[in-house]
Design a protein around this motif. Structure first.
Motif, PDB file in Angstrom:
ATOM      1  N   LEU A  97       0.829  -1.201   0.000  1.00 39.12           N
ATOM      2  CA  LEU A  97       0.000   0.000   0.000  1.00 39.12           C
ATOM      3  C   LEU A  97       0.864   1.252   0.000  1.00 39.12           C
ATOM      4  O   LEU A  97       0.592   2.206  -0.733  1.00 39.12           O
ATOM      5  N   HIS A  98       1.909   1.241   0.807  1.00 39.33           N
ATOM      6  CA  HIS A  98       2.809   2.388   0.833  1.00 39.33           C
ATOM      7  C   HIS A  98       3.428   2.612  -0.541  1.00 39.33           C
ATOM      8  O   HIS A  98       3.480   3.742  -1.045  1.00 39.33           O
ATOM      9  N   ALA A  99       3.882   1.553  -1.174  1.00 43.28           N
ATOM     10  CA  ALA A  99       4.499   1.682  -2.498  1.00 43.28           C
ATOM     11  C   ALA A  99       3.496   2.223  -3.518  1.00 43.28           C
ATOM     12  O   ALA A  99       3.834   3.060  -4.373  1.00 43.28           O
ATOM     13  N   ALA A 100       2.248   1.774  -3.442  1.00 41.35           N
ATOM     14  CA  ALA A 100       1.224   2.256  -4.371  1.00 41.35           C
ATOM     15  C   ALA A 100       0.928   3.730  -4.154  1.00 41.35           C
ATOM     16  O   ALA A 100       0.748   4.492  -5.112  1.00 41.35           O
ATOM     17  N   LEU A 101       0.887   4.141  -2.893  1.00 34.84           N
ATOM     18  CA  LEU A 101       0.647   5.554  -2.589  1.00 34.84           C
ATOM     19  C   LEU A 101       1.789   6.429  -3.112  1.00 34.84           C
ATOM     20  O   LEU A 101       1.553   7.505  -3.664  1.00 34.84           O
ATOM     21  N   VAL A 102       3.009   5.960  -2.953  1.00 36.17           N
ATOM     22  CA  VAL A 102       4.165   6.712  -3.455  1.00 36.17           C
ATOM     23  C   VAL A 102       4.121   6.784  -4.979  1.00 36.17           C
ATOM     24  O   VAL A 102       4.333   7.846  -5.580  1.00 36.17           O
ATOM     25  N   ILE A 134       2.586   7.635   7.279  1.00 31.57           N
ATOM     26  CA  ILE A 134       1.914   6.872   8.340  1.00 31.57           C
ATOM     27  C   ILE A 134       1.866   5.390   7.974  1.00 31.57           C
ATOM     28  O   ILE A 134       2.084   4.513   8.824  1.00 31.57           O
ATOM     29  N   VAL A 135       1.591   5.083   6.720  1.00 28.01           N
ATOM     30  CA  VAL A 135       1.526   3.686   6.287  1.00 28.01           C
ATOM     31  C   VAL A 135       2.892   3.026   6.440  1.00 28.01           C
ATOM     32  O   VAL A 135       3.012   1.896   6.932  1.00 28.01           O
ATOM     33  N   ARG A 136       3.939   3.741   6.048  1.00 29.64           N
ATOM     34  CA  ARG A 136       5.292   3.218   6.207  1.00 29.64           C
ATOM     35  C   ARG A 136       5.623   2.992   7.683  1.00 29.64           C
ATOM     36  O   ARG A 136       6.231   1.966   8.052  1.00 29.64           O
ATOM     37  N   TYR A 137       5.202   3.932   8.518  1.00 30.48           N
ATOM     38  CA  TYR A 137       5.479   3.834   9.957  1.00 30.48           C
ATOM     39  C   TYR A 137       4.869   2.557  10.544  1.00 30.48           C
ATOM     40  O   TYR A 137       5.539   1.820  11.281  1.00 30.48           O
ATOM     41  N   TYR A 138       3.606   2.285  10.215  1.00 33.26           N
ATOM     42  CA  TYR A 138       2.972   1.107  10.817  1.00 33.26           C
ATOM     43  C   TYR A 138       3.492  -0.193  10.217  1.00 33.26           C
ATOM     44  O   TYR A 138       3.549  -1.217  10.918  1.00 33.26           O
ATOM     45  N   ALA A 139       3.898  -0.182   8.963  1.00 34.13           N
ATOM     46  CA  ALA A 139       4.531  -1.377   8.399  1.00 34.13           C
ATOM     47  C   ALA A 139       5.818  -1.696   9.147  1.00 34.13           C
ATOM     48  O   ALA A 139       6.105  -2.859   9.467  1.00 34.13           O
ATOM     49  N   ASP A 140       6.606  -0.664   9.436  1.00 35.25           N
ATOM     50  CA  ASP A 140       7.863  -0.861  10.167  1.00 35.25           C
ATOM     51  C   ASP A 140       7.616  -1.212  11.631  1.00 35.25           C
ATOM     52  O   ASP A 140       8.297  -2.067  12.206  1.00 35.25           O
ATOM     53  N   LEU A 141       6.646  -0.528  12.257  1.00 38.32           N
ATOM     54  CA  LEU A 141       6.358  -0.798  13.672  1.00 38.32           C
ATOM     55  C   LEU A 141       5.948  -2.248  13.869  1.00 38.32           C
ATOM     56  O   LEU A 141       6.353  -2.904  14.842  1.00 38.32           O
ATOM     57  N   LEU A 142       5.166  -2.760  12.943  1.00 41.25           N
ATOM     58  CA  LEU A 142       4.644  -4.118  13.083  1.00 41.25           C
ATOM     59  C   LEU A 142       5.758  -5.165  13.069  1.00 41.25           C
ATOM     60  O   LEU A 142       5.596  -6.261  13.614  1.00 41.25           O
ATOM     61  N   LYS A 143       6.900  -4.840  12.486  1.00 38.15           N
ATOM     62  CA  LYS A 143       8.012  -5.795  12.428  1.00 38.15           C
ATOM     63  C   LYS A 143       8.657  -6.015  13.789  1.00 38.15           C
ATOM     64  O   LYS A 143       9.284  -7.057  14.013  1.00 38.15           O
ATOM     65  N   THR A 144       8.511  -5.058  14.690  1.00 40.48           N
ATOM     66  CA  THR A 144       9.185  -5.155  15.994  1.00 40.48           C
ATOM     67  C   THR A 144       8.225  -5.095  17.173  1.00 40.48           C
ATOM     68  O   THR A 144       8.626  -5.389  18.304  1.00 40.48           O
ATOM     69  N   TYR A 145       6.986  -4.727  16.927  1.00 43.19           N
ATOM     70  CA  TYR A 145       6.037  -4.548  18.026  1.00 43.19           C
ATOM     71  C   TYR A 145       5.709  -5.895  18.667  1.00 43.19           C
ATOM     72  O   TYR A 145       5.329  -6.845  17.980  1.00 43.19           O
ATOM     73  N   ILE A 219      -6.007   0.222  -3.249  1.00 42.74           N
ATOM     74  CA  ILE A 219      -5.978  -1.020  -2.471  1.00 42.74           C
ATOM     75  C   ILE A 219      -6.432  -2.197  -3.318  1.00 42.74           C
ATOM     76  O   ILE A 219      -5.826  -3.279  -3.304  1.00 42.74           O
ATOM     77  N   ALA A 220      -7.496  -1.984  -4.104  1.00 42.86           N
ATOM     78  CA  ALA A 220      -8.030  -3.075  -4.928  1.00 42.86           C
ATOM     79  C   ALA A 220      -7.070  -3.483  -6.041  1.00 42.86           C
ATOM     80  O   ALA A 220      -6.936  -4.672  -6.353  1.00 42.86           O
ATOM     81  N   ASN A 221      -6.404  -2.505  -6.619  1.00 42.23           N
ATOM     82  CA  ASN A 221      -5.622  -2.766  -7.834  1.00 42.23           C
ATOM     83  C   ASN A 221      -4.135  -3.000  -7.598  1.00 42.23           C
ATOM     84  O   ASN A 221      -3.457  -3.514  -8.497  1.00 42.23           O
ATOM     85  N   HIS A 222      -3.624  -2.637  -6.438  1.00 45.66           N
ATOM     86  CA  HIS A 222      -2.171  -2.658  -6.261  1.00 45.66           C
ATOM     87  C   HIS A 222      -1.705  -3.342  -4.982  1.00 45.66           C
ATOM     88  O   HIS A 222      -0.526  -3.224  -4.631  1.00 45.66           O
TER      89      HIS A 222
END
Length: 512
Positions: A97-102, A134-145, A219-222
């Protein structure tokens, strides 16, 4: 928001039924996302370009059946898939999702300018780039949370017992957002909810539906986000919001909007005792202390002026009350007025434009009415107080001689209007700052130690000291009092969408 500004989720949109065109119904320019499919509704409604007042496009006008279908899809995805338990897959999808937004940043930016009235400078901050982070932040947080917390052993009934806490997704989330910062509000809800393992029904604001629907299409397409995990709907039907907030299949409601609507959502949620998170109104105060020198006063006067015209004053945390020492009030008022006179308004797509339009004629009329009533009640109109055409522009407005208990000092205006209130000493400044049903944000300028001490006495969720920027993906954001319940962003924002389950087992051979 509220008694004043961000309109409730059902307010202010122009509903246009699909007219016949060569035997075909009027098509929507964007589609809703329900159960993994991009779909239309049986009717559409218009979204206006606020800088021109002209129709920008049409959005699907979801009805009650559409809302119920979205809830059912989210319920099935939560109950019948591994989304809630597969942390690694959730990280993968958030990164997609982050990559698609960028990748689609420019497309989203153009639509945000046209539909929201945001300027390119705001796109580089809270209108688009900050929400993408924000999307990038939660993707990274989830790796260590840590999803599990060991709380140790305890002796009980002659045996040793081991205990731990596991953090689980809270369930199906209904996310209802306001019009003013639609990308920020959507992603600050959707990203942590997905990170926690929840499924979501996101309802866009009636005044800015197209940009939120565009997020659903990405979200649907990417992404590989499974069908039903994220559902995005748009509607101007006032019956749709209550379906989301009262449904027994919805476990969490997160709402950004007016305080009156927030109260109604709390009442609706009480029938099923669901978790309700509210980000509501604000009437934040900026306090200038009497120890500021001439240079610092000039700097603060500039900040006060340009803060209030940020996004034409359509921000819940903006400092709309300027509290100044009585001994220097006239001087400060003159400087702020001079700064407001230099604010360039107009086409928000023009990079030289600082202030864009209000979202609608209805909102502009509301702002103008409050200003007129303030003058009638005895406030002095220093500058502004007039509508500017074409579009829904309103002149940057400054009022002084304002009673701290008056409507304009108490109600959230959601327009480019600043009131100046004098105070006698520090205690008086704190008293006036806290004289509000709201408690979202604020700022204090002066000697840092003294300013910090005063800020700690102000009942608000975020405080800026000498211009410090508290806002960011890592920073919990929310308010005291009637500014809301709960926090968005940061670790606290993730935990709004979690349940904590405590386990205990008997330790083999662990007799006390």
């Amino acid at each position: 928001m509220r008694s004043g500004g961000r309109m409730a989720s059902h307010e202010a949109a122009e509903v246009v039924r699909k007219p016949a065109q060569n035997g075909q119904a009027r098509a929507a320019d964007r589609r809703m996302l329900i159960n993994g499919q991009l779909v239309d509704a049986s009717a559409v409604f218009a979204s206006l370009n606020p800088s021109t007042g002209e129709i920008l496009g049409y959005a699907p006008d979801a009805d009650v059946d559409d809302a119920q279908a979205a809830i059912a899809a989210a319920r099935r995805a939560f109950d019948n898939t591994t989304w809630a338990t597969d942390v690694e897959f959730r990280v993968h999808c958030l990164e997609q999702l982050h990559a698609a937004l960028v990748e689609h940043r420019d497309e989203l930016g153009d639509l945000t300018i046209a539909e929201v009235g945001a300027t390119p400078a705001l796109l580089a901050g809270p209108q688009l780039d900050d929400p993408i982070r924000i999307v990038r932040y939660y993707a990274d947080l989830l790796k260590t949370y840590p999803m599990t917390e060991d709380i140790g052993n305890v002796e009980s009934r002659g045996q040793l017992h081991h205990r731990w806490v596991e953090k689980e997704a809270a369930g199906v989330v209904a996310a209802i957002i306001a019009y003013n910062y639609p990308n920020q509000l959507a992603l600050a809800k959707v990203a942590p909810a997905l990170a926690a393992g929840c499924t979501v029904v996101l309802k866009g604001a009636p005044d800015t539906p197209l940009i939120t629907l565009a997020l659903g299409e990405l979200i649907a397409n990417h992404t590989d986000i499974p069908a039903g995990v994220v559902n995005v709907i748009s509607s101007a039907d006032p019956a749709v919001g209550p379906v989301l907030t009262a449904s027994p299949d919805v476990d969490v409601v997160t709402f950004t909007g007016s305080t009156p609507t927030g109260r109604a959502i709390m009442a609706a949620g009480s029938a099923t005792v669901k978790r309700v998170f509210l980000e509501l109104g604000g009437k934040s105060a900026m306090i200038m202390l009497d120890d500021l020198d001439d240079e610092a006063i000039a700097s603060c006067a500039l900040m006060a002026a340009f803060t209030i015209v940020t996004h034409a004053g359509q921000g819940c945390a903006l400092t709309t009350r300027l509290l100044v020492p009585n001994s220097r009030k006239d001087e400060i008022v003159k400087q702020v007025a001079g700064n407001l006179a230099h604010v360039r308004h107009g086409d928000p797509a023009n990079p030289t434009t600082y202030m864009g339009p209000l979202i609608s004629e209805q909102q502009r009329n509301k702002v103008h009415g409050i200003v007129q009533r303030a003058v009638e009640a005895g406030a002095t109109l220093v500058t502004g107080g007039e509508k500017l055409d074409p579009g829904f522009f309103y002149a940057p407005t400054l009022l002084t001689d304002v009673d701290p208990d008056s409507e304009i000092a108490q109600e959230e205006i959601f327009g480019p209007v600043l009131v100046v209130i004098g105070y006698e000493d520090d205690d008086d400044a704190v008293r006036i700052a806290n004289n509000s049903i709201y408690g979202l944000a604020g700022g204090v300028f002066g000697d840092e130690d003294r300013a910090l001490a005063i800020a700690r006495r102000i009942r608000a969720g975020s405080l800026s000291i000498n211009g410090g920027n508290y806002f960011g993906a890592e920073s919990p954001f929310g308010g005291y009092k009637q500014s809301g319940i709960g926090r968005e962003m940061g670790v606290a924002g993730l935990e709004e969408f979690q349940e904590h389950k405590t386990f205990a087992t008997v330790v083999p051979g662990g007799q006390a």
